[in-house]
Scaffold this active site. Sequence first.
Site, PDB file in Angstrom:
ATOM      1  N   HIS A 108       8.546 -23.032 -10.628  1.00 54.95           N
ATOM      2  CA  HIS A 108       8.854 -24.119 -11.572  1.00 54.95           C
ATOM      3  C   HIS A 108       9.526 -25.299 -10.850  1.00 54.95           C
ATOM      4  CE1 HIS A 108       9.624 -24.936 -16.125  1.00 54.95           C
ATOM      5  NE2 HIS A 108       9.397 -26.049 -15.468  1.00 54.95           N
ATOM      6  N   ARG A 116       4.064 -25.290 -19.343  1.00 53.50           N
ATOM      7  CA  ARG A 116       4.930 -24.179 -19.741  1.00 53.50           C
ATOM      8  C   ARG A 116       4.114 -22.885 -19.694  1.00 53.50           C
ATOM      9  NH1 ARG A 116       8.536 -27.040 -18.827  1.00 53.50           N
ATOM     10  NH2 ARG A 116      10.265 -27.707 -20.164  1.00 53.50           N
ATOM     11  N   GLU A 174      10.437 -16.432 -16.703  1.00 51.51           N
ATOM     12  CA  GLU A 174      10.816 -16.985 -15.396  1.00 51.51           C
ATOM     13  C   GLU A 174      12.186 -16.481 -14.971  1.00 51.51           C
ATOM     14  OE1 GLU A 174      10.348 -21.247 -15.672  1.00 51.51           O
ATOM     15  OE2 GLU A 174       8.199 -21.079 -15.963  1.00 51.51           O
TER      16      GLU A 174
HETATM   17  C1  DGY Z   1      10.957 -30.300 -17.560  1.00 53.54           C
HETATM   18  O1  DGY Z   1      11.819 -31.162 -17.340  1.00 53.54           O
HETATM   19  O2  DGY Z   1      10.573 -30.051 -18.696  1.00 53.54           O
HETATM   20  C2  DGY Z   1      10.375 -29.593 -16.382  1.00 53.54           C
HETATM   21  O3  DGY Z   1       9.650 -28.489 -16.759  1.00 53.54           O
HETATM   22  C3  DGY Z   1      11.415 -29.200 -15.351  1.00 53.54           C
HETATM   23  O4  DGY Z   1      12.018 -30.306 -14.803  1.00 53.54           O
END
Ligand code: DGY
Length: 332
Positions: free
Chosen positions: A292, A244, A273
């Site tokens: 991402h 993250r 983002e």
């Molecule tokens: C999640 O699922 O947490 C990822 O960051 C995106 O698929």
Amino acid sequence: MKPKKWSVYITRRILDPAIPMISRECSVIVANHRGRPPTRNELLKAVRDKDAILCTLSDIIDAKVMDAAGSNLKVISSYSTGTDHIDIKEATKRGIFVTFTGDILTEATADLAFALILAISRQITQGHELVTLKRWKYGWDPHLLLGSDVHGMTIGIVGLGRIGSAVARRAKGFDMDVIYHNRHSRNIQMEEQFGAKHVDMDQLVEESDFLSLHCSLNSESYHLINESNLGRMKNDSYIINTARGQIINEAHLIKALKQRWIAGVGLDVFEKEPPSPNNPLLKMKNVVLLPHIGSATFLTRTKMAEVAAKNLLNVLNRKTAIYLANPEVNRG
Ligand code: DGY
């Protein structure tokens, strides 16, 4: 036709088989905002009187959203593994089940972390550009795009859980030394099987050639990577973030890159983002930036869709969810 028992709001058109699966048992509204997530107001309106919400990590699901949904709301099923966008405490207090997609994306995300390790250290994107922009003039060149080795280097893993361990396994295949830091419990299995060595956070940042982040985002990991530990890293080291964005203080990272405290970063996630157009990272050379896409393989996203649907339907049918984020929740 018999009216359906439950009413569900799905915040994005996610992959099959989720929507047809849920539609068989529930009346479903799928948000349709031409590929963007619903705005806060659209979300607050759309959740009204729903029994279930299927959301993504772009939707902040807090007390206000739960209030807007009202007392019918039984389950929030996230089409994600991270649950930092959901106020789980608040949901638990209200008897709402919060579910997620567990370890489905583990291997795909570990693959992408490794893709970033290789891309940033071996200047893959610069090489691609040189060829496709027709700037490669003289064939083989003894000095062209000299990068750093990956094999034989030390990888430092923050958070040796499921994804961290999958990255460590790949690193072993590259003959790397694996050191790691877990805040709460050591990963004895990875220590015994792969020789991973647990170190404190200071040693981790000081010794890593590649520092790869795999912890979840919470109050302890928010801005865990900041000026003070960036300053301790080797000048020729790299940071990889597929977890993250908020785990790194981005302003401090930009300073560290500008002042060459570290050699570069590979980022799949950002504090905001998408990053704002004037984010200095966008103009830097020693970065590889991705939108991402850690879990973005067709198979992984399809399995995530199936699990998100099963989680939601299981809770509505008073069965056990496959991945439950708040096992302490009490069904009223
Ligand atoms: C999640 O699922 O947490 C990822 O960051 C995106 O698929």
